[in-house]
Design an enzyme around this catalytic site. Structure first.
Site, PDB file in Angstrom:
ATOM      1  N   ASP A  15       0.868  -1.252   0.073  1.00 42.75           N
ATOM      2  CA  ASP A  15       0.039  -0.028  -0.076  1.00 42.75           C
ATOM      3  C   ASP A  15       1.104   1.210  -0.067  1.00 42.75           C
ATOM      4  O   ASP A  15       2.273   1.071  -0.166  1.00 42.75           O
ATOM      5  CB  ASP A  15      -0.875  -0.062   1.102  1.00 42.75           C
ATOM      6  CG  ASP A  15      -0.361   0.268   2.507  1.00 42.75           C
ATOM      7  OD1 ASP A  15       0.908   0.339   2.618  1.00 42.75           O
ATOM      8  OD2 ASP A  15      -1.186   0.393   3.459  1.00 42.75           O
TER       9      ASP A  15
ATOM     10  N   CYS B   2       3.004  -3.120   4.034  1.00 42.91           N
ATOM     11  CA  CYS B   2       2.427  -1.721   4.287  1.00 42.91           C
ATOM     12  C   CYS B   2       3.077  -0.876   5.368  1.00 42.91           C
ATOM     13  O   CYS B   2       4.307  -1.249   5.402  1.00 42.91           O
ATOM     14  CB  CYS B   2       0.865  -2.105   4.930  1.00 42.91           C
ATOM     15  SG  CYS B   2       0.835  -3.135   6.324  1.00 42.91           S
ATOM     16  N   GLY B   3       2.467   0.018   6.132  1.00 45.58           N
ATOM     17  CA  GLY B   3       3.293   0.867   6.924  1.00 45.58           C
ATOM     18  C   GLY B   3       3.995   0.125   8.104  1.00 45.58           C
ATOM     19  O   GLY B   3       5.002   0.118   8.061  1.00 45.58           O
ATOM     20  N   THR B   4       3.330  -0.829   8.676  1.00 44.25           N
ATOM     21  CA  THR B   4       3.731  -1.596   9.861  1.00 44.25           C
ATOM     22  C   THR B   4       3.946  -3.226   9.444  1.00 44.25           C
ATOM     23  O   THR B   4       4.584  -3.778  10.110  1.00 44.25           O
ATOM     24  CB  THR B   4       2.762  -1.595  10.936  1.00 44.25           C
ATOM     25  OG1 THR B   4       1.556  -2.003  10.399  1.00 44.25           O
ATOM     26  CG2 THR B   4       2.730  -0.148  11.508  1.00 44.25           C
ATOM     27  N   GLY B   5       3.285  -3.569   8.331  1.00 47.25           N
ATOM     28  CA  GLY B   5       3.110  -5.012   7.980  1.00 47.25           C
ATOM     29  C   GLY B   5       2.026  -5.689   8.644  1.00 47.25           C
ATOM     30  O   GLY B   5       1.783  -6.968   8.502  1.00 47.25           O
ATOM     31  N   ILE B   6       1.448  -4.958   9.736  1.00 51.95           N
ATOM     32  CA  ILE B   6       0.664  -5.602  10.423  1.00 51.95           C
ATOM     33  C   ILE B   6      -0.900  -5.878   9.695  1.00 51.95           C
ATOM     34  O   ILE B   6      -1.277  -7.016   9.741  1.00 51.95           O
ATOM     35  CB  ILE B   6       0.300  -4.998  11.895  1.00 51.95           C
ATOM     36  CG1 ILE B   6       1.412  -4.920  12.685  1.00 51.95           C
ATOM     37  CG2 ILE B   6      -0.928  -5.485  12.687  1.00 51.95           C
ATOM     38  CD1 ILE B   6       1.433  -3.739  13.742  1.00 51.95           C
ATOM     39  N   GLY B   7      -1.445  -4.725   9.226  1.00 50.55           N
ATOM     40  CA  GLY B   7      -2.667  -4.898   8.546  1.00 50.55           C
ATOM     41  C   GLY B   7      -2.675  -5.910   7.285  1.00 50.55           C
ATOM     42  O   GLY B   7      -3.420  -6.621   7.295  1.00 50.55           O
TER      43      GLY B   7
ATOM     44  N   HIS C 273      10.204 -23.596  10.197  1.00 47.56           N
ATOM     45  CA  HIS C 273       9.093 -24.203  10.977  1.00 47.56           C
ATOM     46  C   HIS C 273       7.841 -24.021  10.645  1.00 47.56           C
ATOM     47  O   HIS C 273       6.817 -24.631  10.788  1.00 47.56           O
ATOM     48  CB  HIS C 273       9.429 -23.722  12.361  1.00 47.56           C
ATOM     49  CG  HIS C 273      10.539 -24.105  13.126  1.00 47.56           C
ATOM     50  ND1 HIS C 273      10.686 -23.895  14.352  1.00 47.56           N
ATOM     51  CD2 HIS C 273      11.731 -24.923  12.634  1.00 47.56           C
ATOM     52  CE1 HIS C 273      11.943 -24.510  14.772  1.00 47.56           C
ATOM     53  NE2 HIS C 273      12.442 -25.082  13.759  1.00 47.56           N
TER      54      HIS C 273
ATOM     55  N   ARG D 234       7.768 -32.746  12.117  1.00 49.77           N
ATOM     56  CA  ARG D 234       6.811 -32.222  13.199  1.00 49.77           C
ATOM     57  C   ARG D 234       6.301 -30.962  12.529  1.00 49.77           C
ATOM     58  O   ARG D 234       5.211 -30.764  13.041  1.00 49.77           O
ATOM     59  CB  ARG D 234       7.497 -32.329  14.561  1.00 49.77           C
ATOM     60  CG  ARG D 234       8.476 -31.333  14.631  1.00 49.77           C
ATOM     61  CD  ARG D 234       9.370 -31.417  16.057  1.00 49.77           C
ATOM     62  NE  ARG D 234      10.039 -30.086  16.184  1.00 49.77           N
ATOM     63  CZ  ARG D 234      11.364 -30.178  15.799  1.00 49.77           C
ATOM     64  NH1 ARG D 234      12.017 -31.126  14.880  1.00 49.77           N
ATOM     65  NH2 ARG D 234      12.203 -29.188  16.038  1.00 49.77           N
ATOM     66  N   HIS D 235       7.203 -29.971  12.102  1.00 47.83           N
ATOM     67  CA  HIS D 235       6.675 -28.948  11.538  1.00 47.83           C
ATOM     68  C   HIS D 235       5.421 -29.037  10.583  1.00 47.83           C
ATOM     69  O   HIS D 235       4.722 -28.044  10.591  1.00 47.83           O
ATOM     70  CB  HIS D 235       7.724 -27.920  11.238  1.00 47.83           C
ATOM     71  CG  HIS D 235       8.807 -27.721  12.281  1.00 47.83           C
ATOM     72  ND1 HIS D 235       8.652 -27.353  13.215  1.00 47.83           N
ATOM     73  CD2 HIS D 235      10.036 -28.177  12.085  1.00 47.83           C
ATOM     74  CE1 HIS D 235       9.791 -27.333  13.924  1.00 47.83           C
ATOM     75  NE2 HIS D 235      10.489 -28.002  13.313  1.00 47.83           N
TER      76      HIS D 235
HETATM   77  C1  RB5 Z   1      -1.818   3.017   6.135  1.00 47.82           C
HETATM   78  O1  RB5 Z   1      -1.791   4.436   6.783  1.00 47.82           O
HETATM   79  C2  RB5 Z   1      -1.362   1.931   7.304  1.00 47.82           C
HETATM   80  O2  RB5 Z   1      -2.390   1.923   7.927  1.00 47.82           O
HETATM   81  C3  RB5 Z   1      -1.197   0.787   6.600  1.00 47.82           C
HETATM   82  O3  RB5 Z   1      -0.149   0.863   5.941  1.00 47.82           O
HETATM   83  C4  RB5 Z   1      -0.508  -0.389   7.585  1.00 47.82           C
HETATM   84  O4  RB5 Z   1       0.083   0.135   8.481  1.00 47.82           O
HETATM   85  C5  RB5 Z   1      -1.833  -0.947   8.296  1.00 47.82           C
HETATM   86  O5  RB5 Z   1      -1.704  -1.885   9.112  1.00 47.82           O
END
Ligand code: RB5
Length: 142
Positions: free
Chosen positions: A8, A65-70, A98, A132-133
């Site tokens: 993104d 993405c910004g954090t990779g989390i979303g 693993h 096992r993995h």
């Molecule tokens: C976009 O501003 C930001 O929310 C997206 O890149 C990401 O970090 C979400 O997890």
């Protein structure tokens, strides 16, 4: 290797770095965007990359993405995908050995280009250990 790549707007700058690294390594890239810094919704990009991996058109995917989390949350909604958010080399290697991760997620606002290159190289080289993995990741489908 055929690799699907997507980001993104929060990951756009780092995607350019990753794309260059992948090309230098000789991989075939399917770039699912975004192709500029305009705001886009990361779930749309995750779906595009994960469908290519799930259909077998690409062996692996890389999402940023910004954090990779979303984008990792969105990727793991696809039952064929094992997406791993990695910010350092050890997790990148273990996610292959693993967890047989088929999608790597990175944070464009959390790691720099040098760290990203190290993670990508290690993640692409590491192989699944099986045993096992394999039994454990098969339990994801139950
Ligand atoms: C976009 O501003 C930001 O929310 C997206 O890149 C990401 O970090 C979400 O997890």
């Amino acid at each position: 290797m055929k690799i699907a790549l997507g980001c993104d707007h929060g990951g756009f700058g780092l995607k350019e770095t990753v794309l260059t690294v992948l090309q230098q390594l000789g991989h075939e890239i399917r770039d699912c965007g975004t192709l500029d810094g305009q705001a886009v919704d990361y779930p749309d990009i995750a779906v595009a990359v994960c469908e290519l991996v799930a259909k077998g058109e690409c062996e692996r995917g890389i999402l940023i993405c910004g954090t990779g989390i979303g984008i990792s949350m969105a990727a793991n909604r696809n039952p064929a995908i094992r997406a791993a958010l990695c910010a350092e080399a050890f997790s990148a290697r273990m996610s292959r050995e693993h967890n047989d991760a088929n999608v790597l997620c990175l944070g464009g606002r959390t790691i720099g280009p040098g760290q990203a290159e190290e993670i990508v190289r290690i993640w692409l080289d590491a192989e699944f250990a099986g045993g096992r993995h394999l039994r454990r990741i098969q339990m994801f489908q139950q």
